[in-house]
Design a protein around this motif. Structure first.
Motif, PDB file in Angstrom:
ATOM      1  N   ILE A 186       0.853  -1.172   0.000  1.00  0.00           N
ATOM      2  CA  ILE A 186       0.000   0.000   0.000  1.00  0.00           C
ATOM      3  C   ILE A 186       0.901   1.238   0.000  1.00  0.00           C
ATOM      4  N   LEU A 187       0.592   2.219  -0.837  1.00  0.00           N
ATOM      5  CA  LEU A 187       1.431   3.416  -0.892  1.00  0.00           C
ATOM      6  C   LEU A 187       1.492   4.140   0.445  1.00  0.00           C
ATOM      7  N   PHE A 229      -0.430  15.020  -4.521  1.00  0.00           N
ATOM      8  CA  PHE A 229      -1.762  14.513  -4.839  1.00  0.00           C
ATOM      9  C   PHE A 229      -2.176  13.382  -3.905  1.00  0.00           C
ATOM     10  N   ASP A 230      -3.490  13.146  -3.837  1.00  0.00           N
ATOM     11  CA  ASP A 230      -4.011  12.019  -3.064  1.00  0.00           C
ATOM     12  C   ASP A 230      -3.820  10.713  -3.829  1.00  0.00           C
ATOM     13  N   ILE A 231      -3.899   9.618  -3.101  1.00  0.00           N
ATOM     14  CA  ILE A 231      -3.800   8.288  -3.702  1.00  0.00           C
ATOM     15  C   ILE A 231      -5.159   7.901  -4.267  1.00  0.00           C
ATOM     16  N   GLU A 232      -5.181   7.473  -5.531  1.00  0.00           N
ATOM     17  CA  GLU A 232      -6.393   6.978  -6.161  1.00  0.00           C
ATOM     18  C   GLU A 232      -6.350   5.458  -6.155  1.00  0.00           C
ATOM     19  N   ARG A 233      -7.491   4.826  -5.884  1.00  0.00           N
ATOM     20  CA  ARG A 233      -7.547   3.368  -5.778  1.00  0.00           C
ATOM     21  C   ARG A 233      -8.657   2.820  -6.671  1.00  0.00           C
ATOM     22  N   VAL A 234      -8.382   1.676  -7.292  1.00  0.00           N
ATOM     23  CA  VAL A 234      -9.416   1.025  -8.095  1.00  0.00           C
ATOM     24  C   VAL A 234     -10.560   0.618  -7.178  1.00  0.00           C
ATOM     25  N   GLN A 235     -11.708   0.356  -7.786  1.00  0.00           N
ATOM     26  CA  GLN A 235     -12.904   0.101  -6.998  1.00  0.00           C
ATOM     27  C   GLN A 235     -13.047  -1.347  -6.516  1.00  0.00           C
TER      28      GLN A 235
END
Length: 270
Positions: free
Chosen positions: A75-76, A104-110
């Protein structure tokens, strides 16, 4: 500073070094963490950060105009904690997370890990001492480094669990662990996505990694006329590796950062 270590000079490493020094503003650096920048540890939380690594990465980030990214199975947020206060662009969970820049914020797949699958793995860990289950949002890692004889049991349990969720997740083998990642994602898809960002676009990618999960990113980097540098360890033997281990990686990066600083002094930015 990191202790001195011998850096074996492979043809790939020599060619990569020469290219980077000749074209520093045409390069982008993509870095795995565990087994590449950091020595492996019995459990993920026990890894140690070498003295000087964080300022070294900061120097490289500056020298390469921000074209430095982390490409990890972790996890980042865990990487941010390990390298605090440093934040870099990067991808986590084998492409399931993306951060397009330090600010920037971390984007995560759904994709979400099903409750029954996580419950099954936790039940396995409770029944076999040494197995560690590491939930990763849309992914999961099951470590058996402390229970090496449990490898077939872990794989069988994961496969049985996945049979109920066909096509949603894939099993990825790693160093004394198996990971579940959302289908269609990999460190290769992560590198390809990062390479399209403004800081990385039209630059030659250099990917450094040590494990099976890095091979997809190696393939993408090489398909873009970049470099794939392999780190010796449990997956790559000395005959296939370009760098002798994490200490050699950090030493090479130190040498690179020093020489890039000299180039910067001779050829200042405009």
């Amino acid at each position: 500073m990191v202790a001195e270590t011998t850096v074996p000079i492979s043809p790939r490493l020599s060619a990569c070094t020469n290219f980077m020094l000749g074209n520093p503003r045409a390069c982008a650096l993509f870095l795995d963490v565990d087994g590449t920048l950091l020595e492996l540890a019995p459990t993920p939380e026990l890894v140690q950060v070498p003295d000087g690594l964080i300022p070294l990465l900061q120097r490289l980030h500056y020298s390469l105009d921000g074209a430095v990214a982390i490409v990890t199975g972790r996890i980042l947020g865990d990487i941010d904690h390990i390298l605090r206060p440093l934040r870099l662009a990067g991808s986590g969970i084998h492409g399931a997370e993306l951060r397009i820049g330090p600010e920037f914020d971390i984007e995560r797949v759904q994709a979400r890990l099903p409750d029954d699958l996580l419950a099954d793995m936790r039940a396995l860990a409770a029944s076999v001492p040494g197995i560690i289950v590491e939930p990763k949002g849309p992914g999961l890692a099951v470590h058996y480094r402390l229970a090496p004889g449990a490898e077939p049991l872990v794989l069988a349990a994961l496969q049985t669990a996945l049979d109920r969720h066909a096509g949603v997740f894939e099993i990825l083998r790693g160093k004394k662990l198996f990971e579940l990642v959302p289908s269609g994602l990999s460190k290769g898809t992560a590198l390809a996505a990062l390479a399209k960002l403004p800081a990385f676009r039209n630059r030659v990618p250099i990917m450094i990694g040590d494990d099976i999960g890095d091979e997809a990113a190696f393939s993408v980097a090489e398909s873009m006329n970049g470099f794939a540098l392999r780190v010796a360890g449990e997956h790559y033997g000395d005959d296939r590796a370009d760098l002798a281990g994490p200490r050699a990686v950090v030493r090479w990066l130190e040498q690179l950062a020093h020489r890039l600083t000299v180039i910067e002094q001779i050829q200042p930015r405009h």
